[in-house]
Design a protein around this motif. Structure first.
Motif: not given
Length: 97
Positions: A13, A17, A49
């Motif tokens: 994740p 980002v 995310r």
């Protein structure tokens, strides 16, 4: 035969980002824009995310990688013989995609 609806697992994740903040063309991309390009909901991108969700279909994963300017396998691992699909949490499993 396809293993499931979800064909790819997000590598990280945090990597997603970072790549959204600085794409291949040097500009940031918003959650809504990435969702539009991938033809999925913006909440799915938000869950990717934060790590609440780890999987995407092949078409979604490919569209996200292309928009971010990276190869598919930089951001995603294919689910198959050697990579098992992660168990989705109960509240996400009950909601259709």
């Amino acid at each position: 035969m396809r293993p499931q609806q979800n064909d790819y697992v997000l590598v990280s994740p945090d990597l997603l980002v970072q790549l959204m903040e600085r794409t291949g063309d040097g500009r940031p991309v918003s959650v809504r824009e990435l969702a539009r390009v991938a033809s999925c909901s913006h909440s799915k991108i938000g869950h990717l995310r934060t790590g609440e969700r780890e999987t995407a279909t092949h078409d979604e994963a490919l569209a996200i990688a292309r928009r971010l300017g990276v190869d598919l396998l930089v951001l995603w691992k294919p689910i198959g013989r050697t990579i098992e699909a992660p168990a989705e949490s109960q509240h996400l499993a009950a909601v259709s995609a």
